[in-house]
Design an enzyme around this catalytic site. Structure first.
Site, short mmCIF file in Angstrom:
data_model
loop_
_atom_site.label_atom_id
_atom_site.label_comp_id
_atom_site.label_asym_id
_atom_site.label_seq_id
_atom_site.Cartn_x
_atom_site.Cartn_y
_atom_site.Cartn_z
CB CYS A 23 46.27 29.19 32.67
SG CYS A 23 45.14 27.78 32.55
CG ASP A 444 53.86 54.49 53.43
OD1 ASP A 444 53.29 54.68 54.52
OD2 ASP A 444 55.08 54.31 53.31
#
Length: 743
Positions: A23, A444
């Protein structure tokens, strides 16, 4: 303290592969361990399972420190890529899968037996409770073992985590049930909550299915999370294949092929037409059109000649070059992009981080309250030890973070499954957290809003022979992307076909040759001037207007006279304008960020209805542009598909890679759109927001449940059995609330 990644690439930084992190708290624990070493500055990327350590004289010290903290580690081998950490992760996934299967197969009958027999004494048979214990032992003892290991690490490091709470809940439920089986149930309180009266003798064995159920749910969440997290991958691995393994250099006046790792700064590298440039450098001889799409997103190759800089990973399409090396290895532009992307990935916040911070305080408080209740009931209220212990266990069980632990992974699993069915891959919690606050979407251009494939847009015919046919005949011998576009435009026009001979490619300028014995040429105005072709004022004006509109223009000439000109463009995707409009309808600002020219960028933006444009931006500058937007207070989503977008995708609050994108871009992104439909970008944001809302509702319920129920347990109004049932119902609420995402 200066962060390790803020230092220049190529310093004394050492990369360490780390295995066993379960984690975000584990990553912080490893980072804390490394930073306790004298003179060391370190950071840990949980997604790539790698630590970068700066200022350490002996890397073995870092490895030893990590291993002492309970994790696997070794110095990263660039030649091996991420093979070691990948193998370690695969071993972990296999282990979790085996534990999950065994836990599930034992938990299902255990829950059926315990619930039925614990509550209905008439159905019990001799030894039924011990049968339940035997079914629960493998689940609680073996299947849940990874949680205990992680919890013990947190105890040693004094950083309580979710695994600490999970372990307490599992063990408290199991040992309470075991104690009641061995010693019998404690006396029930006369004023038990909900007025159910005394629990049937032996009914506390019901806690066994609670312990097993918590284990199974947690294993499922951990298994799917581990599989999903590994897909974030290592950008450097994906980039490795972009540069050739060998380079041709000049040594003692002779060309010699050597591994690219052996190339030194100031060496001269020889690049043939069609080859990939292996290192960064400056052209000292030759000229060529270089395909820079990997670095700039520019669909049209760039002309380079003497004294022009070139980047490793770009391709010389039509000319030979001699390049003097200026940067190798980690100092190349391509490696810098990878480092920026890797840093940005590691810095992303996750919902688990907030939960871990809360639980770091919550766990000690709950334990302290449980102990205090035992003292209060046993000493101050003069209750029996069994009664006091029952209250303490009730507090622990009702405070067990089952719902809290399930809140995020269950919603994430359902959200991921729903996304897959819609062609959208969600990589992790960071994407979900970021999507809820996005106010700006940056696109983009090449391959994202446009098709990424050059095509002939307009043919301006001026002479008596087909300009397109002449151009196609000359371009057949060229490997230039423009040549392929011209050939595609001329396909099927056999009545206008021409045959060229003695063709000569003029790097960066065009192509010359002969048709019917007459000189012909196709290319730029500079080429026309070199071959003695005059361009009249009307054609010059036409070309200038198209160039200003963002088109690439090539002129066609035959026997000294112009036949006309062709314009080329990268067409906008059919659904791009609608997607931009939908996003703005969601009150999101849109911006075009591209390596193309100002004229081309503004032409595309105007066609799509986008007001904000930033053109001529290199890859590293793209990441800087995203950082600037975030510094202005904007929460930014970046949509891209190329290697040149990798750093920007990782730097953004939310990175979205489209289906046609490269592996690097996809590894850097948080969301991946795998269907050929730009509208999926809008759907991806909507899905992420819905999943995030579900997680927030789950967390609010889980915390609220604990806050409301703990005081009731402290007052002795909750029999541990009722605590276990309430805890299970809380978990079921979280699960069913998460399942709503399927709709």
């Amino acid at each position: 303290m200066t962060h390790a990644t803020d230092q220049a690439v190529g310093t004394d930084a050492v990369d360490i592969d780390v295995s066993g992190m379960t984690c975000a708290a584990c990553a912080r624990r490893v980072e804390k361990t490394l930073n306790h070493l004298d003179g060391v500055d370190a950071w840990v990327n949980y997604a790539t399972e790698r630590a970068r350590v700066v200022g350490i004289d002996d890397p073995a010290r870092a490895v030893a420190a990590i291993e002492a903290a309970g994790y696997g580690a070794r110095v990263h081998d660039p030649g091996e890529g991420d093979a070691w950490s990948r193998r370690a992760t695969e071993v972990r996934i296999s282990s979790l899968r085996r534990r999950l299967i065994v836990s599930t197969l034992l938990t299902i009958p255990l829950m059926d037996v315990t619930i039925a027999l614990a509550l209905v004494p008439g159905w019990r048979f001799p030894g039924w409770d011990w049968l339940c214990v035997l079914l629960a032992v493998p689940v609680v003892g073996w299947a849940a073992w990874p949680f205990y290991v992680s919890a013990w690490r947190s105890v040693v490091q004094r950083t309580p985590s979710m695994d600490t709470l999970v372990s307490i809940g599992i063990l408290a439920a199991f040992f309470w049930a075991l104690a009641t089986v061995v010693f019998g149930s404690p006396e029930s309180a006369p004023d038990e909550w909900l007025g159910i009266g005394a629990v049937p003798d032996g009914g506390d064995a019901l806690y066994l299915d609670v312990a097993a159920g918590v284990t199974t749910f947690q294993l499922a969440g951990r298994y799917f999370e581990t599989r999903s997290r590994r897909r974030a991958g290592d950008v450097l691995t994906a980039l490795k294949g972009l540069t050739p393994s060998m380079a041709r250099i000049m040594r003692d006046g002779q060309p010699v092929s050597v591994p690219v790792e052996k190339v030194l700064v100031s060496d001269d590298v020889l690049v043939r037409p069609g080859e990939t440039i292996p290192v960064d450098g400056v052209v000292v001889d030759g000229s060529a059109s270089v395909d820079t799409a990997a670095m700039t997103g520019e669909s049209v190759p760039t002309l380079v000649a003497t004294d022009d800089a070139v980047d490793g990973g770009t391709v010389s399409t039509d000319g030979a070059l001699r390049v003097r090396v200026t940067a190798v290895g980690a100092n190349t532009h391509l490696a810098q992009i990878a480092a920026i992307a890797d840093r940005a990935q590691a810095n992303k916040s996750r919902i688990e981080s907030l939960v871990d911070r809360v639980t770091s305080v919550f766990v000690p408080i709950v334990i302290a309250v449980a102990l205090l209740m035992f003292v209060v009931w046993f000493v101050a209220l003069d209750a029996t030890a069994t009664r006091a212990l029952g209250v303490s266990i009730a507090v622990l069980i009702i405070a067990c973070p089952c719902a809290l632990g399930l809140a995020t992974p269950t919603a994430l699993m359902v959200g991921i499954g729903r996304g897959v069915s819609s062609g959208i891959l969600v990589k992790g919690h960071g994407a979900l957290e970021a999507s809820g606050i996005i106010d700006t979407v940056v696109f983009d251009k090449t391959g994202t809003l446009t098709t990424g494939r050059i095509s002939v847009d307009e043919v301006h015919q001026q002479g008596d022979r087909s300009a397109l046919a002449v151009a196609a005949a000359l371009e057949q011998s060229s490997e230039h992307p423009i040549a392929r576009a011209v050939e595609r435009a001329a396909e099927g026009r056999s009545d206008e076909s021409e045959v060229a001979h003695d063709v000569r490619i003029r790097p960066g300028l065009g192509v010359t040759g002969y048709i019917d014995g007459r000189p012909a040429a196709v290319g730029s105005e500079d080429l026309m001037r070199q071959v003695g072709v005059d361009i009249d004022a009307s054609l010059h004006e036409w070309c200038t207007a198209r160039t200003a509109a963002g088109r690439t223009v090539i002129i066609v000439a035959l026997d000294g006279d112009t036949l006309g000109a062709l314009t080329l463009r990268d067409p906008v995707k059919p659904d791009a304008a609608a997607t931009v409009a939908d996003l703005e309808g969601m009150r999101l600002r849109t911006l075009l960020l591209t390596g193309d020219t100002e004229a081309t960028a503004h032409s595309v933006a105007q066609e799509l209805g986008m007001a904000e444009v930033r053109a001529g931006v290199r890859p590293a500058e793209k990441a800087d542009a995203i950082a600037e937007l975030r510094a202005e207070g904007r929460n930014v989503a970046m949509v891209g598909d190329g290697i040149n977008d990798a750093a920007a995708l990782a730097e953004a609050d939310l990175g979205i890679a489209v289906a046609s994108g490269t592996e690097v871009a996809m590894r850097s992104a948080d969301l991946i759109v795998v269907r050929d439909d730009l509208a999926a970008v809008t759907e991806a944001i909507e899905l992420s927001r819905a999943t995030l809302r579900t997680i927030r509702v789950n967390l609010v319920w889980a915390f609220g449940y604990n806050v409301a129920a703990i005081p009731i347990a402290m007052a002795g109004l909750l029999n541990p059995l009722i605590s276990a049932v309430a805890m299970s119902l809380s978990s079921m609420f979280v699960i069913f609330n998460s399942l709503r995402l399927q709709k």
